[in-house]
Design an enzyme around this catalytic site. Structure first.
Site, mmCIF file in Angstrom:
data_model
loop_
_atom_site.group_PDB
_atom_site.id
_atom_site.type_symbol
_atom_site.label_atom_id
_atom_site.label_comp_id
_atom_site.label_asym_id
_atom_site.label_seq_id
_atom_site.Cartn_x
_atom_site.Cartn_y
_atom_site.Cartn_z
ATOM 1 N N GLY B 17 -1.722 1.765 -13.163
ATOM 2 C CA GLY B 17 -1.116 0.492 -12.801
ATOM 3 C C GLY B 17 -0.837 0.476 -11.322
ATOM 4 N N SER B 20 5.009 -0.501 -6.764
ATOM 5 C CA SER B 20 5.517 -1.436 -5.774
ATOM 6 C C SER B 20 4.734 -1.311 -4.477
ATOM 7 C CB SER B 20 6.991 -1.184 -5.528
ATOM 8 O OG SER B 20 7.198 0.180 -5.245
ATOM 9 N N PHE B 21 4.151 -0.173 -4.220
ATOM 10 C CA PHE B 21 3.347 -0.114 -3.011
ATOM 11 C C PHE B 21 2.198 0.876 -3.153
ATOM 12 C CE2 PHE B 21 6.648 2.909 -2.673
ATOM 13 C CZ PHE B 21 6.169 3.976 -1.953
ATOM 14 N N GLY B 22 1.330 0.597 -4.035
ATOM 15 C CA GLY B 22 0.190 1.472 -4.178
ATOM 16 C C GLY B 22 -0.308 1.479 -5.605
ATOM 17 N N VAL B 24 -1.348 3.614 -8.948
ATOM 18 C CA VAL B 24 -1.006 4.882 -9.587
ATOM 19 C C VAL B 24 -2.134 5.300 -10.521
ATOM 20 C CG1 VAL B 24 0.696 6.115 -10.964
ATOM 21 C CG2 VAL B 24 1.419 4.254 -9.480
ATOM 22 N N ASP B 146 17.735 0.352 -7.180
ATOM 23 C CA ASP B 146 16.804 -0.554 -7.852
ATOM 24 C C ASP B 146 16.676 -0.218 -9.336
ATOM 25 O OD1 ASP B 146 15.148 -2.728 -7.947
ATOM 26 O OD2 ASP B 146 13.376 -1.697 -7.201
#
Lengths: 380, 633
Positions: B17, B20-22, B24, B146
């Site tokens: 998936g 948030s920044f990349g 996986v 978060d």
């Protein structure tokens, strides 16, 4: 952990330092593993004594006696040297211990005075800071040592100690401390500061990244110290900087160091360094090659160094020659340089400005009306 | 910092998936045989200081707790940073909340559907494990900042672990406070929003919100615009669980977490003594949920082509480009080497820098100076999105000989869009930007990503847009103008009229490329003018409806076409739609068409698959529009 403050006698905090010292010294001996476990316990107790817990505040007089004990037992030095050998949690505890100890002022002291342990280390035990830097030799100690370093580097004297460090011949101990620093003497390049280049470029990602953060702090925080230092050691520094960092194979090292180079050059305090830097043809060559790097962000960071060369009203003959030989290429190149940065107005303006400057250069090199400011002098 | 060799230690498998920044990936550590998760961060597409990304690594690498996803290593490979983490096969709690019912596609659906998976007993276990994790972090001087269901991962065995430390903070002093405004709006504590200084207690608030999310499927105020929520949270009374369906203990636990005054809010340690938590069962109870979910996922058509990791062209062979600056006055004969290998190029550049460079002829150089065929296309952060498409997309409507029906029904009602405002997917607010905005919303925001990747692979990522207006302008184009044009074009039969629309669309595309800010201003002015005309104003949807659907303030085009039944009949007979329906029915049971919406960024969904996803998205959009027209369908 409240039992620490309640039942135990006050002298116990002094014992903690003594205990820690003995345990550290026995790490090498037989049963080192067991000692490491005991040491971990001791360090954790020290941490709670210094920091308090969420339920209970630390008691100032206890902290005071603990800090005194640590100074007496030379524990700061021992911890710095052995940081990488400590277990995972102890390394973090040690980091907390350091940052509390280096911030502690007795209640009676003026809030503007230097924290006592910090002042002690600056005058009598500068090796503590050097050993903290050497923490970058090991992956295990890099982060905790780096965190402590960046905190103590807020102090100008500590920055000077690290910048001007020179190894003592024969491996003896440098007893001169801060007063031994000669700001005008050129560095041999063997001091601890010069090891940062290696740590940044050759360490694992975590080590390199942390070392770079500290390196940046060293070079940007105390402006007049740095300006003086870079002036005196101009050749040595930029030789290392360009060859090890700017030309690094590592994307992160390269990109970050170009960015930092731009910051250093454009800092007012470094005016003399800047004029000397942009005076040299070799520097311009390196920079122009960055503009043609295959990676956009490297090009972009390179641009911000390149602009300093072009914007310099007193370009040296060497720089003018290079720009003139490449004038047509540069004009075509710059026209389309990073043209997808359509939203970056400052960049677009600067690019236009550079094109204009290059276009308007006289066809043959002209002797600059002003020579670079003498190095080692400060702008003010 | 180069460690290319380290990457070879891992056998990278399929994509799990986009975080948030990349992206996986699942991978195997060849040395140990362990399954790991590797996050790839493309540093080239990030304008931010790389230091910010290091922050996450430094927080993670100093964590060693069974309640926190275990960090293993990180290293650079070219301009990508690989972060190796422990692999958790159970997915996120957010996957499980809607795991068996599929996340609702819209607000209306939400009212009809009930989240299925978690009962109070499950939630008590999760909360206890999270509190243990928070107790650890807070002791370490770390604030997660978060906490939400999407950031809580489960192992195959039902173990609960905190993940995504992208905005976590490390305090140097246990008593110090933070002011930075980060987190995800719906889960943010009032003191964080007010930026009056906050500490560990902020995580406790978010935990309370997460508990509500787990039982209800969404956080409180999920129907409110995220920006508005930021005003609401500090002002409104704290959310509560109400009703007889919840136990007294659960309601009290949530109330304890959601004490607005952070000084009176209990710590993680204190909450571990709460009755709701003390009576929680063993994590094995969650294992059964995970297994059921996996079984259920397994029953659905298995993805025929999981997306496997492929080294991008960028990695394999960076565009080589001979240096052509001339640093010597003596001109060497033109070199004809057009394409050189990277290594060669590197060597060359070194030689150059030393001042003895190989110089090439002016003509040659000039040719190569054209940046268009060289470094600019080097990195395209959109590639992730592109890979997801199986349906071939057309670059521009003008080139279409047959109209694309894929998006023809997309503009009036976009069933995908509510997801964004829906809250669960609301992206995390960071002090700094990371990668492109696109990648955060890649999957949810399929409209934007589809058009974005179709039209301009070489366009800079959203981060390049500096002003807010420009971002909004481009967004309006991607989400409103472009789809509207496509739709209108597709629905128009008359050749002449179609051409006219094409021209207008082209003109607008040009405007978008050159001046998104102006585009925004234009839209704004259009809407304002229309609003002021008493007769035209009735055309505009009420503003409230708009804000419910859309996370950012955004203009609605006055040009939204009025639809008629006749046009729809035409659309229904369209072969494209038929193929959608065909695909749909072959892929999954009739009633479950919404399940794909659970595939959202930030979640680790095993075996997520692109073919199905895209057709689902397209179908979902079609169905949404249909429902909009005839609510009875």
């Amino acid at each position: 952990m409240s039992f620490l403050f309640g039942r135990r006698p006050r002298t116990n905090t002094v014992d903690l330092s003594k205990q820690a010292r003995e345990q550290i010294l026995k790490l090498d001996g037989p049963g080192g593993a067991a000692k490491a476990e005991e040491l971990a316990k001791t360090l954790s107790q020290m941490k709670y004594a210094l920091q308090g817990t969420q339920e209970a505040e630390a008691a100032p007089d206890q902290v005071h006696s603990l800090v005194m004990g640590m100074i007496q037992e030379d524990l700061l030095y021992l911890l710095a040297v052995n940081l990488h050998r400590l277990p995972f949690e102890s390394r973090k505890d040690t980091q907390v211990i350091f940052s509390h100890v280096f911030r502690f002022r007795p209640q009676s002291a003026s809030p503007k005075s230097e924290p006592m342990a910090l002042s002690y280390a600056i005058t009598n035990r500068t090796e503590v800071f050097i050993e903290l830097c050497n923490g970058y030799d090991h992956k295990e100690s890099a982060t905790p040592a780096g965190t402590v370093l960046r905190e103590v580097l807020k102090n100008e004297q500590v920055a000077a100690i690290i910048l001007y460090h020179e190894p003592v011949e024969g491996g003896g101990v440098n007893t001169k401390g801060l007063s031994g620093i000669q700001i005008d003497a050129k560095q041999s390049g063997k001091g601890v500061f010069w090891k940062f280049f290696k740590w940044i470029d050759q360490g694992s990602f975590e080590v390199g990244a942390d070392a770079f953060t500290t390196f940046r702090e060293l070079l940007t925080r105390h402006k007049s110290v740095v300006a003086q230092y870079l002036g005196t050691n101009f050749d040595l520094f930029f030789d290392q900087y360009n060859n090890t960092l700017v030309k690094s194979e590592s994307y992160v090292t390269k990109r970050q160091s170009i960015k930092l180079l731009g910051e250093i050059l454009l800092d007012r305090a470094n005016y003399a360094v800047m004029t000397a830097y942009v005076d040299r043809g070799e520097h311009l060559k390196i920079c122009m090659n960055l503009l043609r790097d295959e990676r956009k962000m490297v090009q972009y960071e390179g641009f911000h160094v390149f602009k300093v060369f072009v914007a310099n009203p007193h370009k040296s003959i060497a720089v003018q020659k290079i720009l003139l030989i490449n004038r047509d290429r540069l004009l075509v190149f710059l026209k389309h340089f990073l043209e997808d940065r359509t939203e970056d107005e400052q960049f677009i303006d600067e690019r236009e400005f550079l094109i204009k400057q290059i276009k308007n250069m006289p066809p043959t090199p002209v002797e600059p009306t002003q020579k670079p400011a003498p190095l080692g002098s400060q702008s003010r | 910092m180069a460690s290319e060799g380290a990457a070879n230690q891992y056998q990278v498998l399929e994509e799990l998936g986009s975080g948030s920044f990349g992206v996986v990936y699942k991978a195997i550590d060849k040395s140990s045989g362990d399954v790991v998760a590797i996050k790839h961060i493309d540093l080239e597409s990030s304008e931010d200081d790389i230091q910010e990304i290091q922050q996450e690594i430094s927080v993670l690498s100093t964590c060693a707790s069974p309640y926190v996803t275990q960090y293993r290593a990180s290293f650079l490979r070219g301009h990508k940073l690989w972060i190796v983490m422990e692999y958790l096969g159970g997915g996120s709690c957010l996957d499980l909340v809607w795991g068996f019912t599929a996340r609702p596609a819209s607000r209306t659906d939400l009212l009809q559907l009930k989240p299925g998976s978690f009962n109070e007993a499950h939630i008590a276990i999760i909360c206890r494990e999270l509190l243990l994790g928070l107790e650890y972090l807070h002791q370490e001087g770390k604030i997660h900042r978060d906490i939400k269901a999407a950031n809580v991962l489960l192992s195959d065995k039902g173990k609960v672990k905190l993940a995504d430390f992208g905005v976590a903070a490390q305090l140097t002093n246990i008593k110090s406070q933070r002011n930075t405004f980060v987190g995800t709006p719906f889960w943010m504590a009032p003191e964080v929003i007010q930026q009056a200084g906050y500490d560990f207690k902020a995580d406790i608030w978010s935990l309370g919100i997460t508990a509500i999310e787990l039982i209800n499927g969404e956080p409180p105020n999920a129907n409110v615009h995220p920006m508005k929520v930021l005003f609401l949270i500090p002002k409104a009374p704290a959310p509560r669980l109400e009703g007889n369906q919840y136990s007294k203990e659960f309601k009290d636990f949530v109330a304890q977490c959601l004490v607005k005054d952070c000084d009176r809010r209990p710590s993680a340690k204190e909450l571990l003594r709460h009755k709701f938590i003390r009576s929680a069962g063993k994590v094995e109870a969650l294992q059964e949920l995970v297994e059921r979910k996996q079984e259920w996922d397994g029953c659905r058509t298995r993805p025929s082509h999981p997306r496997f990791y492929e080294e991008t062209l960028n990695n394999m062979k960076p565009k080589s480009e001979p240096d052509e600056w001339v640093f010597d006055t003596v001109k060497a004969p033109p070199s004809v080497a057009h394409r050189k290998s990277t290594t060669k190029r590197r060597k060359l550049s070194v030689i150059h820098a030393n001042g003895q460079g190989v110089s090439s002829g002016v003509e040659e150089s000039l040719k190569r100076l054209d940046l268009k065929d060289t470094p600019l296309e080097y990195s395209s952060p959109q590639s992730v999105t592109i890979k997801k498409g199986t349906v071939r997309r057309q670059p521009s409507i003008v080139q279409l000989t047959t109209p694309t029906k894929h998006r023809q029904v997309s503009s009036q009602k976009k069933p995908l869009q509510p997801d964004l405002s829906f809250g669960n997917t609301g992206s995390t607010v960071r002090v700094f930007r990371r990668v492109s905005d696109n990648s955060i919303t890649t999957l949810v925001d399929s409209d934007a990503s589809v058009t974005g990747s179709t039209r301009d692979e070489n366009r800079p990522p959203m981060t390049a847009n500096v002003t807010k207006e420009a971002v909004l302008g481009r967004r309006a184009f991607n989400k409103v103008m472009d789809p509207t044009f496509q739709e209108l074009h597709a629905q128009t039969g008359n050749q002449e009229k179609r051409e006219a629309i094409s021209k207008l669309a082209d003109a607008w595309t040009a405007l978008d490329a050159i001046d998104p800010e102006g585009e925004y201003q234009l839209l704004k002015a259009l809407i304002e003018k229309a609003q002021h005309d008493p007769k035209l104003a009735s055309l505009l949807p009420t503003s409230r409806k708009v804000s419910n659907r859309d996370p950012t303030p955004q203009a609605t085009p006055p040009s939204t076409p009025q639809r008629s039944g006749a046009k729809l009949v035409m659309a229904q007979s369209n072969p494209h739609l038929k193929s959608h329906r065909l695909r749909r029915s072959s892929v999954m049971p009739e009633s479950d068409h919404r399940e794909k919406l659970a595939h959202l960024p930030g979640q680790i969904v095993p075996g997520m698959e692109h073919t199905k996803q895209l057709s689902d998205v397209l179908y979902g959009r079609w169905a949404g529009a249909l429902r909009n027209r005839w609510p009875a369908v």
